[in-house]
Design a protein around this motif. Structure first.
Motif, PDB file in Angstrom:
ATOM      1  N   GLN A 119      50.201  41.436  66.998  1.00 17.21           N
ATOM      2  CA  GLN A 119      49.712  42.266  68.088  1.00 17.21           C
ATOM      3  C   GLN A 119      49.480  43.687  67.583  1.00 17.21           C
ATOM      4  O   GLN A 119      50.207  44.162  66.701  1.00 17.21           O
ATOM      5  N   ILE A 120      48.473  44.359  68.154  1.00 11.14           N
ATOM      6  CA  ILE A 120      48.234  45.755  67.805  1.00 11.14           C
ATOM      7  C   ILE A 120      49.387  46.597  68.352  1.00 11.14           C
ATOM      8  O   ILE A 120      49.676  46.572  69.554  1.00 11.14           O
ATOM      9  N   ARG A 121      50.037  47.324  67.440  1.00  7.71           N
ATOM     10  CA  ARG A 121      51.189  48.131  67.834  1.00  7.71           C
ATOM     11  C   ARG A 121      50.789  49.546  68.217  1.00  7.71           C
ATOM     12  O   ARG A 121      51.350  50.132  69.134  1.00  7.71           O
ATOM     13  N   ARG A 122      49.828  50.120  67.479  1.00  7.39           N
ATOM     14  CA  ARG A 122      49.401  51.483  67.771  1.00  7.39           C
ATOM     15  C   ARG A 122      47.988  51.697  67.234  1.00  7.39           C
ATOM     16  O   ARG A 122      47.605  51.098  66.227  1.00  7.39           O
ATOM     17  N   VAL A 123      47.250  52.548  67.916  1.00  4.02           N
ATOM     18  CA  VAL A 123      45.893  52.882  67.497  1.00  4.02           C
ATOM     19  C   VAL A 123      45.764  54.400  67.419  1.00  4.02           C
ATOM     20  O   VAL A 123      46.128  55.118  68.356  1.00  4.02           O
ATOM     21  N   TYR A 124      45.247  54.872  66.293  1.00  2.00           N
ATOM     22  CA  TYR A 124      44.989  56.303  66.096  1.00  2.00           C
ATOM     23  C   TYR A 124      43.481  56.531  66.178  1.00  2.00           C
ATOM     24  O   TYR A 124      42.713  55.889  65.458  1.00  2.00           O
ATOM     25  N   THR A 125      43.080  57.429  67.063  1.00  2.00           N
ATOM     26  CA  THR A 125      41.671  57.808  67.157  1.00  2.00           C
ATOM     27  C   THR A 125      41.534  59.262  66.713  1.00  2.00           C
ATOM     28  O   THR A 125      42.522  59.952  66.466  1.00  2.00           O
ATOM     29  N   PHE A 126      40.277  59.745  66.640  1.00  2.00           N
ATOM     30  CA  PHE A 126      40.037  61.034  65.995  1.00  2.00           C
ATOM     31  C   PHE A 126      39.113  61.916  66.824  1.00  2.00           C
ATOM     32  O   PHE A 126      38.187  61.439  67.475  1.00  2.00           O
ATOM     33  N   HIS A 127      39.374  63.230  66.766  1.00  2.00           N
ATOM     34  CA  HIS A 127      38.535  64.199  67.468  1.00  2.00           C
ATOM     35  C   HIS A 127      37.225  64.419  66.706  1.00  2.00           C
ATOM     36  O   HIS A 127      37.092  64.044  65.540  1.00  2.00           O
ATOM     37  N   ASP A 128      36.296  65.078  67.376  1.00  2.00           N
ATOM     38  CA  ASP A 128      34.963  65.284  66.813  1.00  2.00           C
ATOM     39  C   ASP A 128      34.956  66.195  65.588  1.00  2.00           C
ATOM     40  O   ASP A 128      34.010  66.164  64.803  1.00  2.00           O
ATOM     41  N   ASP A 129      36.003  67.011  65.428  1.00  2.00           N
ATOM     42  CA  ASP A 129      36.052  67.875  64.252  1.00  2.00           C
ATOM     43  C   ASP A 129      36.651  67.153  63.043  1.00  2.00           C
ATOM     44  O   ASP A 129      36.705  67.701  61.946  1.00  2.00           O
ATOM     45  N   VAL A 130      37.093  65.922  63.245  1.00  2.00           N
ATOM     46  CA  VAL A 130      37.652  65.103  62.160  1.00  2.00           C
ATOM     47  C   VAL A 130      36.649  64.030  61.740  1.00  2.00           C
ATOM     48  O   VAL A 130      36.319  63.895  60.563  1.00  2.00           O
ATOM     49  N   VAL A 131      36.185  63.267  62.706  1.00  2.00           N
ATOM     50  CA  VAL A 131      35.127  62.287  62.440  1.00  2.00           C
ATOM     51  C   VAL A 131      33.812  62.897  62.904  1.00  2.00           C
ATOM     52  O   VAL A 131      33.584  63.095  64.096  1.00  2.00           O
ATOM     53  N   LEU A 132      32.947  63.185  61.941  1.00  2.00           N
ATOM     54  CA  LEU A 132      31.678  63.856  62.212  1.00  2.00           C
ATOM     55  C   LEU A 132      30.578  62.826  62.506  1.00  2.00           C
ATOM     56  O   LEU A 132      30.756  61.627  62.255  1.00  2.00           O
ATOM     57  N   PRO A 133      29.432  63.276  63.000  1.00  2.00           N
ATOM     58  CA  PRO A 133      28.327  62.342  63.220  1.00  2.00           C
ATOM     59  C   PRO A 133      27.870  61.638  61.940  1.00  2.00           C
ATOM     60  O   PRO A 133      27.274  60.562  61.998  1.00  2.00           O
ATOM     61  N   THR A 134      28.180  62.248  60.782  1.00  2.00           N
ATOM     62  CA  THR A 134      27.786  61.662  59.497  1.00  2.00           C
ATOM     63  C   THR A 134      28.900  60.830  58.860  1.00  2.00           C
ATOM     64  O   THR A 134      28.703  60.231  57.802  1.00  2.00           O
ATOM     65  N   SER A 135      30.071  60.788  59.474  1.00  2.00           N
ATOM     66  CA  SER A 135      31.250  60.181  58.844  1.00  2.00           C
ATOM     67  C   SER A 135      31.124  58.672  58.692  1.00  2.00           C
ATOM     68  O   SER A 135      30.524  57.972  59.519  1.00  2.00           O
ATOM     69  N   TYR A 136      31.750  58.175  57.613  1.00  2.00           N
ATOM     70  CA  TYR A 136      31.932  56.746  57.415  1.00  2.00           C
ATOM     71  C   TYR A 136      33.304  56.566  56.783  1.00  2.00           C
ATOM     72  O   TYR A 136      33.475  56.703  55.568  1.00  2.00           O
ATOM     73  N   LEU A 137      34.312  56.299  57.633  1.00  2.00           N
ATOM     74  CA  LEU A 137      35.670  56.127  57.123  1.00  2.00           C
ATOM     75  C   LEU A 137      35.744  54.881  56.259  1.00  2.00           C
ATOM     76  O   LEU A 137      35.171  53.843  56.621  1.00  2.00           O
ATOM     77  N   ASN A 138      36.438  54.990  55.121  1.00  2.00           N
ATOM     78  CA  ASN A 138      36.331  53.910  54.146  1.00  2.00           C
ATOM     79  C   ASN A 138      37.652  53.218  53.824  1.00  2.00           C
ATOM     80  O   ASN A 138      37.850  52.072  54.154  1.00  2.00           O
ATOM     81  N   ASP A 139      38.549  53.914  53.153  1.00  2.00           N
ATOM     82  CA  ASP A 139      39.782  53.270  52.711  1.00  2.00           C
ATOM     83  C   ASP A 139      40.968  54.171  53.017  1.00  2.00           C
ATOM     84  O   ASP A 139      40.808  55.365  53.272  1.00  2.00           O
ATOM     85  N   VAL A 140      42.183  53.610  52.948  1.00  2.00           N
ATOM     86  CA  VAL A 140      43.368  54.348  53.396  1.00  2.00           C
ATOM     87  C   VAL A 140      44.576  54.016  52.526  1.00  2.00           C
ATOM     88  O   VAL A 140      44.710  52.895  52.024  1.00  2.00           O
ATOM     89  N   ARG A 141      45.433  55.019  52.342  1.00  2.00           N
ATOM     90  CA  ARG A 141      46.725  54.830  51.671  1.00  2.00           C
ATOM     91  C   ARG A 141      47.800  55.559  52.485  1.00  2.00           C
ATOM     92  O   ARG A 141      47.488  56.493  53.235  1.00  2.00           O
ATOM     93  N   PHE A 142      49.059  55.162  52.273  1.00  2.00           N
ATOM     94  CA  PHE A 142      50.142  55.653  53.112  1.00  2.00           C
ATOM     95  C   PHE A 142      51.322  56.152  52.286  1.00  2.00           C
ATOM     96  O   PHE A 142      51.546  55.730  51.156  1.00  2.00           O
TER      97      PHE A 142
END
Length: 361
Positions: A119-142
Motif C-alpha cells: 500500500q502507498i504509505r506516503r506521497v510527496y508532491t512539489f511546489h512550482d518553484d521546485v518542479v518547473l514547467p521544463t522539469s523531468y524528474l529522473n532518479d533518486v537516492r536516500f
C-alpha cells in the motif's frame, strides 16, 4: 581471419520485454524485482510492475496505475524510476510528464510504497518553484541517517531547461532545488554522442535536427551518505558533492558549484549505483559497456558486450548481482526521422559482482 573487437563480462538474461520499453529496475532486500515503464509513446498498460513467477503484474495495483483525474496524487502517471531502499519500502518517482510534456500540476510525486502491505504509505508532491514547467524528474537516492526521518536527492534531467538536484526532507516534505542550471548538472555543450558507430541527435519526422540534450540524470550515494555522485546524460563526466553542503540552504546556490568535485571522464552514462564498499557502477552507452569507479577514483570496465544496447537503470541485489535494463533508447523514432529502429525484446540482464547493495542508508 582478421582481428576483432573483444567482448567480456558474463551476462545472464533475467527477463525479456516484448511490450512497452522499460527504463527502471530495482531489487528489494528479499529479492523482489520491480520494473517501471514511462509513457514515451509505447502502449504502456501499467507504469510500475513486479515480476512474479515470470510475469509482469501491475504494482501495487492496476487501480494505482490507472490515471484518476480526481486523485492524481495517488495515481501513477508516467514513472521513470523505482528504488527499493532495503527497509521494506519501494520509492516511486512519477514524472507526470508523458512524452516529456510539461508536468501535470499536482501529479509529480515521490511515493513510498510499503512492501509488506503493498500500500502507498506516503506521497510527496512539489511546489512550482521546485518542479518547473521544463522539469523531468529522473532518479533518486536516500540517506535515512540525517534529519528526523531522512532526505531524498532527485535528479531533474530537464531536456530543455535547467538541470538540478532536488533535495527533499522526508519528515516535512520540504523540497528545494540545488545546483540549478550549474555547469555540473547541465548538458555539456561540446558533447556529441556516438552510439553503435552513429552520431546520436534528435531527428524529427519533418527533417529537423537538433542536439541530444538531457541534463543531470545518473545519481549514486556513498555508503556513509556523505557524498552524492551525479552526471548529466549528455556528458561523459562524473561529479560529486558533499550532501551536508547540498542540504545547507545557508550556502547560496551560486556558491554551491564551487563545492563540486570532478572525478574525470567515465563515459556517457544513464544510470548509476553504489555498492556497500563505495564502488560506483555506471554504464557507458556509447561503448556497450559497464564501468566501475572505485573510491580512490580508479576506473575499470567490467563488461563490454554487443547486447548492452543502452544500459539504463542499475540495481544491486542481495544475491551479489548487478541488475540492469538495456532498452535500445537510442533507437527510438525521435532520433531517426520518425522511424522506430528498436528490436524487441528489451532486456533485464545481470552479472555477478560479488558485492552487496548499500543498505546502510
Amino acid at each position: 581471419m582478421l582481428p576483432m573487437e573483444e567482448y567480456f563480462g558474463k551476462l545472464e538474461s533475467i527477463y525479456a520485454f516484448y511490450g512497452a520499453m522499460p527504463t527502471g529496475v530495482t531489487v528489494s532486500e528479499t529479492g523482489r524485482i520491480f520494473i517501471c515503464f514511462p509513457k514515451w509513446g509505447d502502449d504502456v498498460q501499467f507504469t510500475v510492475a513486479e515480476i512474479v513467477e515470470g510475469k509482469l503484474l501491475p504494482y501495487p495495483s492496476m487501480e494505482t496505475n490507472s490515471v484518476n483525474d480526481g486523485n492524481l496524487k495517488k495515481s501513477f502517471i508516467s514513472v521513470q524510476s523505482v528504488v527499493a531502499d532495503g527497509k521494506d519500502t519501494l520509492w516511486v518517482v512519477d514524472t507526470a510528464a508523458p512524452n516529456f510534456s510539461e508536468p501535470i500540476k499536482g501529479a509529480v510525486k515521490l511515493a513510498a510504497v510499503d512492501l509488506k502491505t503493498n500500500q502507498i504509505r506516503r506521497v510527496y508532491t512539489f511546489h512550482d518553484d521546485v518542479v518547473l514547467p521544463t522539469s523531468y524528474l529522473n532518479d533518486v537516492r536516500f540517506d535515512f541517517r540525517v534529519g528526523k526521518v531522512g532526505y531524498a536527492y532527485i535528479t531533474d534531467s530537464a531536456p530543455n531547461g535547467p538541470g538540478a538536484i532536488i533535495v527533499v526532507d522526508l519528515e516535512t516534505g520540504t523540497a528545494f532545488r540545488r545546483l540549478d542550471g550549474a555547469h555540473a548538472t547541465s548538458v555539456d555543450p561540446y558533447f556529441l554522442p556516438k552510439v553503435e558507430g552513429k552520431v546520436l541527435m534528435n531527428r524529427s519526422e519533418n527533417g529537423t535536427v537538433s542536439p541530444f540534450t538531457t541534463s543531470v540524470d545518473g545519481i549514486a550515494i556513498s555508503p556513509d551518505g556523505k557524498i552524492l555522485f551525479f552526471c548529466p546524460l549528455s556528458s561523459r563526466q562524473l561529479y560529486s558533492i558533499s550532501t551536508e553542503v547540498l542540504r545547507d540552504r545557508a550556502i547560496p546556490d551560486q556558491e554551491l558549484q564551487f563545492h563540486v568535485e570532478y572525478w574525470g571522464e567515465k563515459g556517457a552514462s544513464d544510470g548509476m549505483i553504489t555498492d556497500a564498499n563505495g564502488t560506483v557502477y555506471a554504464g557507458d552507452y556509447e561503448n556497450n559497456s559497464i564501468r566501475m569507479i572505485k573510491p580512490d577514483g580508479t576506473m575499470e570496465t567490467i563488461a563490454h558486450d554487443p547486447r548492452i544496447l543502452w544500459p539504463d537503470t542499475f540495481s544491486i541485489g542481495p544475491d551479489g548481482y548487478l541488475y540492469f535494463i538495456v532498452n535500445q533508447l537510442h533507437r527510438q523514432a525521435k532520433y531517426h526521422y520518425g522511424k522506430d529502429l528498436r528490436q524487441k525484446p528489451y532486456s533485464l540482464l545481470r552479472m555477478k559482482i560479488n558485492a552487496l547493495p548499500d543498505y546502510t542508508m
